[in-house]
Design a protein around this motif. Structure first.
Motif, mmCIF file in Angstrom:
data_model
loop_
_atom_site.group_PDB
_atom_site.id
_atom_site.type_symbol
_atom_site.label_atom_id
_atom_site.label_comp_id
_atom_site.label_asym_id
_atom_site.label_seq_id
_atom_site.Cartn_x
_atom_site.Cartn_y
_atom_site.Cartn_z
ATOM 1 N N TRP A 161 0.921 -1.260 0.020
ATOM 2 C CA TRP A 161 0.002 -0.099 0.246
ATOM 3 C C TRP A 161 0.927 1.435 -0.030
ATOM 4 N N CYS A 162 0.193 2.306 -0.107
ATOM 5 C CA CYS A 162 0.977 3.577 -0.328
ATOM 6 C C CYS A 162 0.960 4.370 1.080
ATOM 7 N N GLU A 163 2.011 4.782 1.757
ATOM 8 C CA GLU A 163 1.683 5.542 2.962
ATOM 9 C C GLU A 163 2.124 7.023 2.453
ATOM 10 N N ASP A 203 -14.983 2.119 4.713
ATOM 11 C CA ASP A 203 -14.084 3.010 4.322
ATOM 12 C C ASP A 203 -14.650 3.155 2.577
ATOM 13 N N ALA A 204 -14.889 1.905 1.953
ATOM 14 C CA ALA A 204 -15.201 2.146 0.479
ATOM 15 C C ALA A 204 -16.758 2.770 0.364
ATOM 16 N N ALA A 205 -17.612 2.243 1.324
ATOM 17 C CA ALA A 205 -18.855 2.890 1.117
ATOM 18 C C ALA A 205 -18.833 4.190 1.499
ATOM 19 N N ASP A 206 -18.005 4.934 2.346
ATOM 20 C CA ASP A 206 -18.026 6.212 2.666
ATOM 21 C C ASP A 206 -17.206 6.905 1.679
ATOM 22 N N PRO A 234 -11.648 0.004 -3.830
ATOM 23 C CA PRO A 234 -10.641 0.998 -4.273
ATOM 24 C C PRO A 234 -9.593 1.070 -3.197
ATOM 25 N N GLU A 235 -8.238 1.370 -3.502
ATOM 26 C CA GLU A 235 -7.137 1.334 -2.646
ATOM 27 C C GLU A 235 -7.063 2.781 -1.973
#
Ligand code: GLU
Length: 299
Positions: A161-163, A203-206, A234-235
């Protein structure tokens, strides 16, 4: 969108305040709003009075959030749908060993630990025996649903993942092997979901595009990325901020003397002084990430 997602199972302390402030800072830097989400799936521990206190603390600290208030307890059907999808994809399985049986077996066998320092699940066959597991399944005993991590990794790999920095500055790829977690629980006997499942679904739904939270959840991101890939979500971009540590060097909690924000307010702290103190006591995240990864290994 950003979100601050406390659990109303106790009063907030300075560590929670830091997380809310880190979201506020990211919001100021990016123009994205902060949602407030109550992570209240554990109906036995979460209470309305803690939720009321959280709302008062947010007001007192002067942290703005975008209504409506979101509650995970109102969203169980959504998590059940996601679990159904994972069931039909064959990446979860029912597990009958009780918490007690798992703990007794882990002590006796010195089971390897996950990144949070809890014993990694050894499998029903090892813990209660294959015949007993079959018997419990046949008699319809209550089951937890676990992610088949080996199968999940075979399907989606070990996603990185991306920080990003505290103001959304800079990008670095981050990676923790999700297999270190083993077959995590996605739904419990008494609760049809778990932290890992509900957090990725919400997190995705919001529409949460950046997740700002404590470095104690850095390693858990590996599980969240696997679930996002399995569910086609989505990421988000992540920023794991440093923690406020207690005098024992561990994450602040009631057991190492953390005062609630309400108690600090009553003791005469101003919101500004508390904001400064939370920031001052933030431990650099790398130290905490390194410490949390040390949890993985042999008991
Ligand atoms: N509910 C979690 C906590 O209070 C935060 C979860 C998250 O930000 O992903 O620690």
């Amino acid at each position: 969108m950003l979100r601050f997602a406390p659990s109303p199972n106790g009063p907030l302390h300075m560590g929670h305040a830091l997380s809310a402030l880190a979201n506020e800072a990211m919001s100021a830097a990016t123009g994205l709003g902060v949602q407030l989400r109550m992570e209240d799936i554990d109906r036995s521990r979460c209470r309305p009075e803690f939720e009321t206190q959280i709302l008062q603390d947010m007001d007192w600290l002067g942290i703005e959030w975008v209504p409506p208030l979101r509650r995970q307890s109102a969203r169980f059907p959504r998590y059940i749908d996601a679990l159904d999808r994972l069931k039909s994809d064959g990446v979860v399985y029912p597990s009958f060993a009780t918490r007690r049986e798992i703990a007794v077996h882990a002590r006796a066998e010195r089971t390897p630990l996950d990144p949070d320092g809890a014993p990694r699940f050894a499998g029903d066959a090892a813990i209660i025996g294959a015949a007993e597991a079959k018997e419990r399944a046949a008699t319809g005993a209550p089951a937890a649903w676990r992610l088949d991590m080996a199968r999940a990794v075979a399907l989606v790999g070990r996603p990185a993942w991306c920080e990003t920095g505290p103001a959304g500055d800079g990008r670095a790829r981050a990676h923790v092997d999700p297999a270190l977690w083993g077959d995590v629980v996605l739904a419990r006997k008494e609760t049809p979901t778990s932290y890992h499942l509900s957090v990725v679904v919400d997190d995705a739904a919001d529409g949460i595009t950046r997740i700002v939270r404590g470095a104690d959840l850095f390693a858990a991101t590996a599980v969240h990325r696997v679930l996002q890939c399995l569910l086609g979500l989505p990421e988000p971009l992540y920023h794991h901020h440093g923690l406020v540590l207690g005098e024992d060097g561990r994450k602040l909690s009631k057991s190492n003397g953390a005062l609630s924000l309400g108690a600090m307010r009553q003791a005469g702290w101003s919101a500004d002084a508390l904001r400064r103190e939370a920031r001052r006591r933030e431990t650099p995240p790398d130290r905490i990430v390194a410490a949390s990864l040390c949890g993985a290994g042999e008991a």
